[in-house]
Scaffold this active site. Structure first.
Site, PDB file in Angstrom:
ATOM      1  CG  ASP A 141      80.542 110.568  88.311  1.00  0.00           C
ATOM      2  OD1 ASP A 141      79.761 109.776  88.851  1.00  0.00           O
ATOM      3  OD2 ASP A 141      80.869 111.659  88.810  1.00  0.00           O
ATOM      4  CG  ASP A 195      79.318 112.432  95.578  1.00  0.00           C
ATOM      5  OD1 ASP A 195      80.431 112.039  95.186  1.00  0.00           O
ATOM      6  OD2 ASP A 195      78.396 112.761  94.800  1.00  0.00           O
TER       7      ASP A 195
HETATM    8  C1  GLA Z   1      79.527 113.033  91.117  1.00  0.00           C
HETATM    9  C2  GLA Z   1      80.764 112.463  91.771  1.00  0.00           C
HETATM   10  C3  GLA Z   1      81.596 113.570  92.358  1.00  0.00           C
HETATM   11  C4  GLA Z   1      81.966 114.545  91.254  1.00  0.00           C
HETATM   12  C5  GLA Z   1      80.706 115.059  90.577  1.00  0.00           C
HETATM   13  C6  GLA Z   1      81.042 115.880  89.360  1.00  0.00           C
HETATM   14  O1  GLA Z   1      78.643 113.545  92.057  1.00  0.00           O
HETATM   15  O2  GLA Z   1      80.428 111.529  92.743  1.00  0.00           O
HETATM   16  O3  GLA Z   1      82.740 113.061  92.970  1.00  0.00           O
HETATM   17  O4  GLA Z   1      82.793 113.905  90.324  1.00  0.00           O
HETATM   18  O5  GLA Z   1      79.871 114.002  90.162  1.00  0.00           O
HETATM   19  O6  GLA Z   1      79.930 116.352  88.712  1.00  0.00           O
END
Ligand code: GLA
Length: 743
Positions: A479, A549
């Protein structure tokens, strides 16, 4: 496929299966001009006239009096700076005098089979029988600067990959202040420009508008490709649509700051340039040193956007994604993020795993919150040590238990970041990007690590490797949750700070390369606050990227439609989540969520222990559906049938299996309307004379495919259409399976 230099005409001819790209040398000085890019040409006699050097202001050879006018209207293959072409430059170089003019002219060329890698950068590839490359060596003698303009063609897709390598062959220091990956000049027949824009949870929405005089650009200065603007631009001839008309598509294989621009000038010609964003970019080139630009992708389709999509999908599947998972079934995963956020322990994870195993899910992914004192998102990034208060007995034990339930195990990292509140920051405050004397700007309460520094990369990768070696971990979600700001590196001298944005990206690529080299069987999924770094560069390292997301099935229609216009479905991370949806609060049928997620990598992002009995009952049917269709979706040919972003009412696309035996039609009706008749959609890519039996994918009981008793010829389905019944209720979806009837 083939590349030739036609000596008499002084033309370079590049052929892909369906297109031709022509460049010409226009003058004794060796000006390299663009001649043609479009439908394939067999006979190019006289084509050099398209450079218009037979008319005023002529070339300097014939008329040096109007040299500047020539420079300002010639269709350059790589435009100059500061000597008379007042359109967008491709390159700008500051020399020892502080001046910045550049004009590159032809010196020699080389044509060879295959394609060489680009040092330190992701790039498309092709073996000797698959690709051919032309390298044109150009020089600016007064600067002591050489540039190799590289062009590769592929035998199986209508794409040209371009990049430039600079070399300082003089005695003094040079500073590259702009170094675009490509430039292309052509006439403007009244193009529309199509780009993708968005925001967090709203990535990649299409925008099409007429291209007017002046400059239109998409760009990012966030240090990543970004949620906001995508490294993609297409020019569409008047009337071009999904199936017809001319489309030029442009992309960059890069994951940092970019600028893509289309400029229409006084003579109504258009110049497209793309590359690293020149703002805050400067690269010192000492004598003998070289610089490689990222790769640019150019594609031409005479069959509308669909032709462009098909060429790009082929390119990325055959010549970019390297993962062993490219053609392999991706395990159906369940990710605990939306299920628990930071609030979990090993018992909770095991409960999820137990329930998942019973329902056909194949992998548990432990998301953010498992390390250091990461009880919320204010701390601990950089401390990649398992939190044994949460995971009692440690990671090894948890993974063993999960494996014993029959599930694989995956884990989340955010390796490029550092929290102010972390052990790492206490030890190495200078490892965060910061401008001396200025407090760096927080985003999600975190700073960005200066991964341009080798010792920083080493330290992080050492921690990541220790975790991955400590247990049987088969998947990593990498990420990156904030943009870059406060560009300052404690390790770079003042005159090199302008290199930092790009050095950051190179550092990140190097870390990813190290990861997949150390763990060649790892399934890597990239992510950036959802889809903030979804680009061809990242696909070189991971076969899939978390798309957004926003997991709401209806929001996903537009996001996935635009993403699939460029990237194969197998690259799009897509999961079923709970309702009301955590981003928009919408309620959609569980069935619809499954059908929409099937168009990507398919998985779950919810607390499976809390599902209603009805939804729970559907999970094994959904997983069975994935088992039945995963290879068709992953390997098949994608066709956009109708665009929800255009019609605002329904979404429809089709995937035809590679063996032609089956095709899936995905249909989502957004809002139901009273007193409407059925929809008729024209299908694509079927065999005209074959017959197809229509089955419907059913979630009602354990019989996955229900025969509808309907059978049609390919002709009827493609030229007449397939009738889609109205579905009862809002946000309803249906997948139809067309099975070719064997004679
Ligand atoms: C990002 C990712 C999510 C999750 C969060 C965790 O927003 O896109 O899927 O993994 O971080 O903090």
């Amino acid at each position: 496929m083939g590349i030739a230099y036609l000596k008499e005409q002084r033309l370079f001819k590049l052929d892909t299966p369906g297109t031709t790209y022509l460049m010409g040398l226009a003058d004794r000085e060796g000006f390299l001009g663009h001649v043609y890019y479009g439908r394939k040409l067999e006979d190019v006699k006289g084509a050099e006239e398209l450079m218009r050097t037979v008319e005023g202001p002529f070339t300097p050879e014939k008329n040096n009096r109007d040299r500047s006018s020539f420079l300002d209207c010639f269709p350059w293959e790589y435009s100059s700076h500061g000597v008379g072409d007042f359109r967008e430059s491709s390159v700008r170089v500051k020399d020892g005098n502080g001046c910045s003019a550049v004009l590159l002219t032809y010196l020699s060329h080389e044509i060879y089979k295959g394609k060489r890698p680009l040092e330190g950068l992701p790039a498309t590839f092709g073996g000797e029988g698959e690709a051919e490359t032309l390298e044109i060596l150009c020089e600016d003698k007064s600067l002591g600067l050489r540039a190799v303009l590289s062009y590769s063609v592929f035998g199986d897709t209508d794409v040209i990959a371009r990049s430039v390598r600079f070399e300082n062959v003089g005695g003094g220091e040079l500073y590259l202040e702009k170094a675009m990956s490509f430039c292309m000049d052509m006439d403007n027949p009244g193009f529309d420009v199509l780009t993708l824009h968005g925001s967090w949870a709203r990535e990649r929405h299409m925008e099409r508008k007429p291209l007017g005089h002046g400059k239109f650009s998409v760009s990012t200065l966030r240090g990543e490709t970004s949620h906001q603007e995508h490294c993609f631009m297409a020019l569409l001839s008047p009337g071009a649509d999904q199936d017809k008309g001319e489309v030029y598509g442009f992309q960059l294989v890069y994951s940092g700051n970019f600028l893509m621009q289309a400029e229409v000038n006084q003579f109504d010609s258009v110049r497209v340039t793309a590359g690293i964003h020149p703002e805050d970019f400067s690269w010192r080139l000492g004598p003998g040193e070289s610089f490689q630009t990222p790769e640019g992708i150019l594609t031409y389709s005479g069959e509308g956007l669909g032709g462009m999509t098909s060429s790009l999908h082929k390119l990325y599947r055959k010549h970019l994604i390297r993962s062993p998972y490219l053609h392999r079934k991706r395990p159906i995963l369940i990710n605990n993020w939306e299920a628990t956020y930071f609030d979990f322990n090993e018992q909770k994870l095991l409960d999820i795993a137990r329930e998942s195993a019973a329902l056909g899910i194949e992998m548990l992914v432990m998301d953010d919150g498992w390390f250091g004192n990461r009880y919320d998102d204010n701390r601990a990034l950089g401390d990649w040590k398992v939190n044994e208060e949460k995971l009692k007995g440690g990671l090894g034990k948890l993974v063993e238990q999960v494996n014993a339930l029959g599930l694989k195990f995956g884990i989340w990292f955010e390796p490029e970041m550092i929290s102010g509140e972390s052990e790492l920051y206490r030890q190495h405050p200078d490892w965060a990007l910061a401008v001396p004397g200025r407090t760096p700007t927080l985003a999600r309460n975190q700073y960005v690590l200066d991964i341009s520094r080798k010792e920083v990369r080493d330290s992080i990768m050492e921690q990541v490797f220790a975790v991955l070696h400590s247990a049987n971990i088969e998947y990593v979600k990498w990420d990156m949750n904030r943009p870059l700001t406060d560009l300052g590196s404690a390790a770079l001298p003042a005159e090199r700070q302008g290199e930092l944005y790009h050095r950051y990206v190179l550092g990140m690529y190097e870390m990813q390369e190290r990861l997949i080299t150390e763990f060649p069987n790892l399934l890597l999924e990239n992510c950036s606050g959802g889809g903030g770094r979804f680009d061809p560069g990242m696909l070189y390292y991971s076969p899939q990227i978390w798309c957004s997301d926003d997991t709401d099935a209806i929001e996903r229609l537009a996001i996935q439609e635009s993403t699939a216009m460029i990237y194969p479905l197998s690259a799009m991370g897509a999961h079923v989540s709970v309702c009301p949806n955590h981003t928009v609060g919408r309620n959609t049928p569980f069935e619809t969520r499954g059908f929409v997620a099937l168009a990507g990598t398919f998985g779950y992002e919810l607390d499976i222990t809390k599902l209603s009995a009805e939804d729970r009952e559907m999970v094994p049917r959904q997983t069975a559906m994935y088992h039945r269709f995963h290879d068709l979706v992953r390997e098949g040919d994608y066709y956009r049938i109708s665009s929800y972003q255009e019609n605002h009412a329904f979404d429809c696309f089709q995937v035809n299996g590679p063996d032609g035996k089956e095709a899936l039609v995905f249909y989502t009706q957004v809002l139901n309307e009273p007193n409407r008749r059925s929809r008729i959609v024209r299908l694509k890519g079927l065999e005209k004379d074959a017959r197809y039996r229509v089955q419907v994918v059913s979630m009602e009981d354990d019989e996955l495919l229900k025969d509808t008793g309907r059978e049609f010829s390919g002709q009827v389905l493609m030229y007449g259409g397939l009738r889609l019944e109205r579905l009862w209720g809002d946000f309803r979806s249906q997948i139809l399976c067309l099975r070719r009837v064997e004679p």
